[in-house]
Design an enzyme around this catalytic site. Structure first.
Site, PDB file in Angstrom:
ATOM      1  N   CYS A 190      18.520 -56.179  34.977  1.00  0.00           N
ATOM      2  CA  CYS A 190      19.164 -55.232  35.617  1.00  0.00           C
ATOM      3  C   CYS A 190      20.596 -54.598  34.675  1.00  0.00           C
ATOM      4  O   CYS A 190      20.935 -53.385  34.712  1.00  0.00           O
ATOM      5  CB  CYS A 190      19.802 -55.658  36.567  1.00  0.00           C
ATOM      6  SG  CYS A 190      18.612 -55.692  37.955  1.00  0.00           S
TER       7      CYS A 190
ATOM      8  N   CYS B 136      24.313 -53.406  20.313  1.00  0.00           N
ATOM      9  CA  CYS B 136      23.833 -52.859  21.579  1.00  0.00           C
ATOM     10  C   CYS B 136      24.996 -52.932  22.777  1.00  0.00           C
ATOM     11  O   CYS B 136      25.994 -53.170  22.443  1.00  0.00           O
ATOM     12  CB  CYS B 136      22.412 -52.923  21.980  1.00  0.00           C
ATOM     13  SG  CYS B 136      22.088 -54.573  22.656  1.00  0.00           S
TER      14      CYS B 136
END
Ligand SMILES: [Zn+2]
Length: 418
Positions: free
Chosen positions: A230, A376
């Site tokens: 998620c 990232c």
């Protein structure tokens, strides 16, 4: 869902009460409860409880007998997050006598979009303490047992032993396999739920009651880099509400002993289309845990099984090390493998954007003798980028551990978190 569809048979059915269903039949059906009769007979409803649960008691499918089963029940919720929040809230409200919660996390601002057990005032608190306060307010009559730990191969069997069934609200494959295996060993139902962006699914794994287990469907975990969680892929906040509540319904049905539990059936919900699809699940006689000749008889090393160790072997540097390299004006290229819209939200000065999906086709534009630091959002996509670049022959490539999130936490708080 594509992987699931290939091993399942779609069976869209509508369920109706069979003609001639009577109160007596329902009463007999109630004896399918997973709670032992001795424990139920020892449960007594107080005058206040009779009033609190009156909307249950007046239904012939529940009656005071069903409510006593709920009071005698011991349900373990793994995770006090997106799925665990609605499940625990409704199980507490329904009068489940002992509710156990397993979690090790603290409440974070990004949780509040979906984890409705916790409030803004709880940010920074232990999720379990926050959950306990909320659940006690809803129902002070039930026992709430907190297990402040990560469910592990070492502790899972001992924790699960105290409960009649498990509601798995975990968000990672290692915990799902662990929860599944331990429930199979202990012959306890495992009410499964998972969510991904706008879709969710739920079922009840209970080989001892005739259905499959999680491993019957997924003998092998997916490669770790192929399945974002998620935090990486996002999730519609209300979606775990729908799935967690379905898990609570299944848990209550198993305890009260009514209806048709979702054993051998998986319900898939698509929030964008507003469709529920039912898939029939098959038990695998060769399953290594619940099959005819099981080969896994005790918890294994689930991090290794799910490839987390492989991720750990990717060379990495910390945000502090990166800051030191910047301050020393060392020669290196910082590559950001997130998506352009993420780059718009927050960036580290000097980073070059090459989304993960383009890294291989643009690798030839990069100088192989250069040192590369790849980052990232949290460090997972960049670990995959480092792995891909190393396969292409790049030598000095390092993953920024914790990603831009850690950079914001420890180096530059002016970089927005998301
Ligand atoms: Zn199985």
């Amino acid at each position: 869902m594509s992987a699931l569809c290939s091993i399942l048979v779609c069976q869209c059915t509508t369920h109706e009460y069979p003609p001639g269903t009577s109160g007596a039949n329902l009463w007999r059906a109630m004896h399918k409860s997973v709670i032992s009769a001795e424990r139920v007979s020892a449960a007594v409803l107080t005058k206040e409880e009779l009033q609190r649960y009156s909307r249950h008691l007046i239904m012939p499918e529940v009656t005071p007998e069903g409510q006593k089963r709920l009071k005698a029940a011991r349900v373990l919720c793994i995770g006090a997050g997106g799925l665990g929040s609605p499940a625990a809230l409704y199980l507490a409200a329904a009068g489940v006598g002992k509710l156990g919660l397993v979690d090790f996390d603290r409440v974070d601002l990004t949780n509040l979009q979906r984890q409705i057990l916790h409030g803004t005032k709880d940010i920074g608190r232990s999720k379990l303490e926050s959950a306990r306060d909320r659940l006690r307010d809803i129902n002070p009559d039930i026992e709430i047992q907190l297990h402040e730990c990560r469910l592990s191969s070492e502790n899972a069997e001992r924790i699960v032993a105290d409960y009649d069934l498990v509601v798995d609200g975990s968000d990672n494959f290692a915990t799902r396999y662990l929860s599944n295996d331990v429930c199979v060993f202990a012959r306890k139902p495992n009410v499964y739920g998972s969510v991904f962006r706008f879709e969710g699914q739920t079922t009840v794994f209970a080989p001892q009651l005739g259905g499959p287990c999680y491993r019957c469907l997924f003998p092998e975990p997916p490669p770790p880099e192929s399945v974002p969680n998620c935090a990486q892929a996002g999730v519609l906040g209300v979606l775990p509400g729908v799935i967690g509540m379905l898990q609570a319904i299944e848990a209550i049905k198993l305890v009260v002993g009514i209806g048709e539990p979702m054993i051998g059936r998986l319900l898939h919900f698509d929030a964008l289309k507003v469709t529920f699809r039912e898939l029939k699940l098959r038990r695998d006689p060769q399953c290594p845990v619940c099959g005819e000749n099981p080969t896994i008889l005790a918890p294994i090393d689930y991090d290794q099984f799910c490839g987390a160790r492989e991720e750990a072997s990717i060379p990495g540097i910390s945000v502090q090390e990166l800051k030191a390299m910047m301050d020393a004006h060392e020669a290196f290229d910082l590559i950001d493998v997130r998506e352009p819209f993420e780059f718009e939200i927050a960036r580290i000065d000097g980073a070059q954007l090459i989304p993960l999906g383009e890294i291989l086709e643009r690798a030839d534009d990069l100088r192989r003798d250069q040192t590369f630091i790849v980052h990232c959002h949290s460090g997972r996509r960049s670990a995959e980028a480092v792995r891909l670049l190393k396969q292409r022959g790049f030598v000095n490539v390092y993953n920024l551990e914790g990603g831009i999130d850690a950079w914001s936490d420890f180096i530059d708080p002016t970089v927005p978190k998301y």
